[in-house]
Design an enzyme around this catalytic site. Sequence first.
Site, short mmCIF file in Angstrom:
data_model
loop_
_atom_site.label_atom_id
_atom_site.label_comp_id
_atom_site.label_asym_id
_atom_site.label_seq_id
_atom_site.Cartn_x
_atom_site.Cartn_y
_atom_site.Cartn_z
N THR A 1 41.36 56.43 87.84
CA THR A 1 41.50 57.89 87.69
C THR A 1 40.92 58.29 86.34
OG1 THR A 1 43.64 57.82 86.55
CG2 THR A 1 43.70 57.78 88.95
N ASP A 2 40.87 59.59 86.07
CA ASP A 2 40.35 60.03 84.78
C ASP A 2 41.20 59.52 83.62
OD1 ASP A 2 38.25 61.27 85.92
OD2 ASP A 2 39.19 63.26 85.98
N CYS A 3 42.53 59.53 83.85
CA CYS A 3 43.40 59.08 82.77
C CYS A 3 43.58 57.56 82.75
CB CYS A 3 44.75 59.79 82.84
SG CYS A 3 45.44 59.86 84.49
N TYR A 4 43.42 56.94 83.93
CA TYR A 4 43.54 55.48 84.02
C TYR A 4 42.27 54.94 84.68
CZ TYR A 4 48.58 56.01 83.15
OH TYR A 4 49.80 56.30 82.61
#
Lengths: 502, 128
Positions: free
Chosen positions: A128-131
Amino acid sequence: MEKSIEEINTRIRDGNARVVSAEEMPDIVAELGEEEALREVDVVTTGTFGAMCSTGAFLNFGHADPPIRMERVWLNDVEAYSGLAAVDAYMGAASESTTQGNAYGGAHVIEDFVSGRPVEVRAISKGTDCYPRRTVTTTLLLEDLNDAVMVNPRNSFQCYDAATNMTERVIHTYMGMLLPHTGNVSFSGAGALSPLANDPAYRVIGSGVPIFLGGTQGMVVGQGTQSSPATGFANLMTTGNLKEMSPEFLRAATFTGYGVTMYVGVGVPIPVVDLDVVRSTAVRDEEIMTNIVDYGTPHRERPAIARVSYADLKSGKVEIDGEEVRTSSLSSYRKAREIAETIRTWVEAGSMELSLPTRRFNAAKRTRPMRETKVVPRVREIMDTKVVAVAEDEPIRTAAAKLLKGETNHLPVLNGEGQLVGIVTTYDVTKAVGSTRELTVVRDIMTRKVVRTTPEEAVDVAAQKLERHNISALPVVDPAHRVIGMLSAIDLGKLLGGRWQL
Amino acid sequence: MKLQVSFSRKKVSEPIIARVVRDTGVLINVERARIEPSEGKVLIDVPDESVKLVCEKMRALGATVEVLEHAVMHDEEECVDCGACISVCPQEVFSFDEEWALTLDQGRCVLCGRCVQACPHGALTVEK
């Protein structure tokens, strides 16, 4: 007279508390009387050490760099449940290895961790964008984890049914190996030393109460799942810090033919606050009754064939229908004693204080069976009702013709009364043709021991029979042994509902 | 005392045990036998005082004989003294002592291996 928990804790702090084990309590009460026992004894220690599949631990691995949202996690190839936040997983004891099957499972991962052995952690993610990261592989020791918290949904049953097997074959169950024809009885639980046997009404055991769990001090979270105190089968939800636990009291195990489980040590110190506690802790093995049930019956309601006490079970033999049957335990009484003794040393040393429940449990709770909205298919629903059969005194040639014409490979053989007495397959006919012996009628070549099913049998049970005997069809018989249908592997295949395909 | 007698391909068809019984007069109890095309293994029970005589005679006939002292290997570290082995053993090899610790009567074992299957902790093994 009553004794407050503060009074008991003060004595513990002062090193004056009188602590006895649940094994000693009945004699003390018999000798001193209830009033005097209440004055004299402050704490009764209990313990049990047995297979508790409902065991597991929440693990927090910390963040990798770049970070990953661990969507599926394997520890030494055993999958943990990771439908939680990014770097947490719950390792259930009964989860089995992707590569080693039931030789290694969640319980083994937990045991490896507490034994100080390294565990390989693998995880995958969609990113994901954060992970952003998609995979991670690392090797961790228990000390490398931020948190490892054991949370066991149901431990330490008050009592457990004893198991036997009335079928003709050895069966493998979570109650261990059961020999055919009621050849043995296995049982679980520590009897009079079991925590809940000493407080069946849940008077002093409840949420927040300190306990012994896996070698350290943990506590009772609440009433365990499937707890049924109203029927004598209460249990506890427990928690403790895995990092403080010891392999002495947490041991991975495999029941052959069943699967992985974990032996867990649980003990509860019971504060002797009033006469009710004195009475409940004075219980003896002779007074704790349980049923011996037939685990060979593939139904939820298994028939109870005898009622016995834990004293009977522990004696090494019980009588069933006039026959002596040997009994043995699956849980360790020796370890249970060790647990009760350890609690005694903790309390006597002032390192364990007691408390009353912050929330009492519902002693009237009773477990219900599953409400099934879609009933299991029965053999009747999928069997083939067009039965081609042959009489036992007909010539083999007739059987051969029927096998060819009937497009079947299994020909039930009937006697003069129309009852099933054997079965003939194309293989039997072929063998007969090649035989040097004088074989003329069906009776000469049929298999006499026919594995059969009934119209009301659950399809899953019939499927198991096919698998176990390595056969591909079962005659379906009515109570008069007349064949009313045939169930073949092909019929079962049509269902496709036997098991979800992964 | 239990003796594990093994004999090779050539000897499989010879009545070694019968011959020893006839020649020595010792009554031998056969407790387990596995005869395969290439080799044979027989577990026999022999009165203690006749062990030497039977061993000598067997060896003279070409068999390998070992006194079976530790039929069941019991790993005390792995064992948690649960007792799952006790009731499945047809020979009553296992029992508890007064401290509820598992004890073994090795001499009774006939190597059936049922205890190995029954032990949840992998603490038992028997000689193959």
